[in-house]
Design a protein around this motif. Structure first.
Motif, short mmCIF file in Angstrom:
data_model
loop_
_atom_site.label_atom_id
_atom_site.label_comp_id
_atom_site.label_asym_id
_atom_site.label_seq_id
_atom_site.Cartn_x
_atom_site.Cartn_y
_atom_site.Cartn_z
N ASN A 1 15.09 22.20 -27.04
CA ASN A 1 16.15 22.28 -26.04
C ASN A 1 17.23 23.28 -26.46
O ASN A 1 18.01 23.02 -27.38
CB ASN A 1 16.78 20.89 -25.83
N ASN B 1 20.59 24.21 -31.72
CA ASN B 1 19.32 24.92 -31.63
C ASN B 1 19.51 26.40 -31.32
O ASN B 1 18.83 27.27 -31.87
CB ASN B 1 18.42 24.28 -30.57
N VAL C 1 8.06 26.45 -27.15
CA VAL C 1 7.74 25.92 -25.82
C VAL C 1 6.95 24.62 -25.93
O VAL C 1 7.26 23.62 -25.26
CB VAL C 1 6.94 26.96 -25.00
N GLU C 2 5.93 24.61 -26.80
CA GLU C 2 5.08 23.43 -26.92
C GLU C 2 5.84 22.22 -27.46
O GLU C 2 5.53 21.08 -27.12
CB GLU C 2 3.89 23.74 -27.84
N ASN C 3 6.84 22.47 -28.30
CA ASN C 3 7.63 21.37 -28.86
C ASN C 3 8.88 21.07 -28.03
O ASN C 3 9.71 20.25 -28.43
CB ASN C 3 8.03 21.69 -30.31
N LYS C 4 8.98 21.74 -26.88
CA LYS C 4 10.07 21.49 -25.92
C LYS C 4 11.45 21.52 -26.59
O LYS C 4 12.26 20.61 -26.41
CB LYS C 4 9.84 20.15 -25.21
N LYS D 1 5.58 30.35 -28.54
CA LYS D 1 4.71 29.26 -28.10
C LYS D 1 5.04 27.95 -28.82
O LYS D 1 5.02 26.87 -28.22
CB LYS D 1 3.25 29.65 -28.36
#
Length: 425
Positions: free
Chosen positions: A372, A378, A367-370, A364
């Protein structure tokens, strides 16, 4: 800090008395198995561990200004060191090592107080934090699954059936329960698993739950404390200091990880308020308390974080209630024995639900911090953290072992700093 409307009870919400009782007891069940297992493996009275976990939790809550809903239970990181010290020097050495470990926390907290906390966001960005949180949940998956399907290390279909009934009971109560039922799915799942175990035991004639310990236990039983400066003469144990003090840095990284999970769950930033220096001080004082009474060192518990994630109940009052219950239970022999009689597959079934939720919390964060993942940087950082952490990659240096969560955290931070600098060039 504004109220979090996405949860049922936020950090400072106080549930009604009757519900409060059930919610706190649920947390007691969640941490009980692991907290008493550590002293059993080491050769220490489990009641002392239960007592110190409750007292240590209350101390942690006080130091952190009742802002962090964290429960303190027996730490597994010190088991090998404690077993070795118990054989060579006894409980006095273990206690001294626990106290010194707590002092290490206090020294680090003091350093952070002076140098500030701006460095935290730089070394712990979402690409590092998310996978670490996932590792915290997934690294415990092996233990949960082993408890769920193995009896004395051998696959057991009956155990698996009990674990699955427990697991799906927790899911059903959480998803379809109404009112108070939806608030205590873990507790109700354990009760269903316990009753189902008794039914299976009756039908098959196989011993799954033994009541011998309950029958032998007295109602009132004072734990066999080994209090420093009172029950034995003080003596310096250099081996205890050299063996256990470095492990404090290992549990410290686990502490960071648990705070990250709590930040995500509660939508707060505990690194800044009440501050990392206070969270570390709370952990340190809790460890010192444990050492003083002759209990294993304590640390914040992922099991209880999992309960909060599933129930969306983050109240510090509930955690404080669980801590008080733990202290009281340490003096009630039959109740402690009853909780101790919970079958391993029941604990395994519950653990699968709890640890999975922690792992999902890490996902989560990403996802919330997008984040990439088309960027190689990453992808590499996340991959290394996940594989090294879940696989238990270990660094052994001069008798000090750094593994799992601790080592993967270090690798993730180093990769973030090195690859970040490379890209900037």
């Amino acid at each position: 800090m504004s109220h979090n409307s996405d949860v049922i009870y936020d950090v400072h919400d106080k549930p009604p008395v009757g519900m409060w009782f059930g919610l706190s007891f649920q947390h007691l069940f969640a941490m009980f198995g692991s907290t008493v297992l550590v002293p059993i493996l080491v050769g220490i009275d489990p009641s002392i561990a239960l007592f110190s976990s409750g007292l240590g939790t209350l101390a942690h809550l006080s130091v952190t200004k009742y802002k962090i809903p964290a429960y303190m239970g027996s730490s597994f990181a010190y088991i090998l060191a404690m077993q070795s010290l118990m054989k060579s020097d006894g409980i006095a050495a273990v206690a001294q090592g626990a106290v010194v470990g707590g002092l290490v926390y206090l020294v680090v907290a003091l350093i952070i107080k002076f140098i500030g906390k701006d460095w935290i966001d730089k070394v712990l960005p979402p690409i590092v934090v998310g996978p670490i949180v996932m590792v915290i949940g997934l690294s415990l998956a092996g233990t949960a699954v082993n408890d769920a399907m193995n009896k004395n290390g051998v696959y057991n279909l009956t155990f698996l059936m009990i674990a699955l009934v427990t697991l799906f009971s927790v899911i059903a109560f959480n998803m379809f329960g109404k009112g108070i039922i939806s608030l205590i799915p873990i507790l109700l799942g354990i009760i269903v698993g316990y009753v189902f175990s008794l039914i299976v035991q009756k039908i098959t004639g196989t011993t799954i739950i033994s009541f011998n310990e309950i029958a032998k236990s007295s109602w009132l039983s004072v734990p066999h404390f080994n209090m420093m400066f009172i029950d034995y003469h003080f003596k310096l144990y250099p081996s205890a200091i050299l063996t256990m003090a470095p492990i404090a840095f290992v549990t410290m990284t686990e502490h960071f990880g648990h705070i990250m999970v709590l930040n995500s769950l509660t939508k707060r930033d505990y690194f800044k308020d009440p501050g990392l220096e206070r969270t570390l001080t709370g952990d340190g004082i809790a460890q010192i308390i444990a050492g003083f009474f002759g209990a294993p060192p304590v640390t914040s518990y992922g099991e209880n974080i999992g309960v909060m994630a599933i129930t969306k109940i983050h109240s510090v009052y509930v955690i404080a209630g669980a801590a008080i219950f733990a202290v009281l239970m340490s003096f009630i022999g039959k109740v402690s024995a009853l909780i101790h009689s919970i079958p391993t597959p029941v604990i395994g079934g519950v653990s699968i639900a709890l640890f999975d939720v922690i792992a999902a919390s890490g996902l989560k964060i990403l996802v919330e911090n997008k984040v990439n993942f088309d960027e190689k940087r990453n992808l590499l950082i996340a991959s290394v953290i996940l594989v090294s952490g879940i696989g238990g990659l270990t660094l052994n240096v001069a008798g000090v072992s750094i593994s799992g969560i601790a080592f993967s955290t270090v690798l993730g931070i180093l990769m973030h700093l090195i690859l970040g600098k490379t890209i900037e060039k």
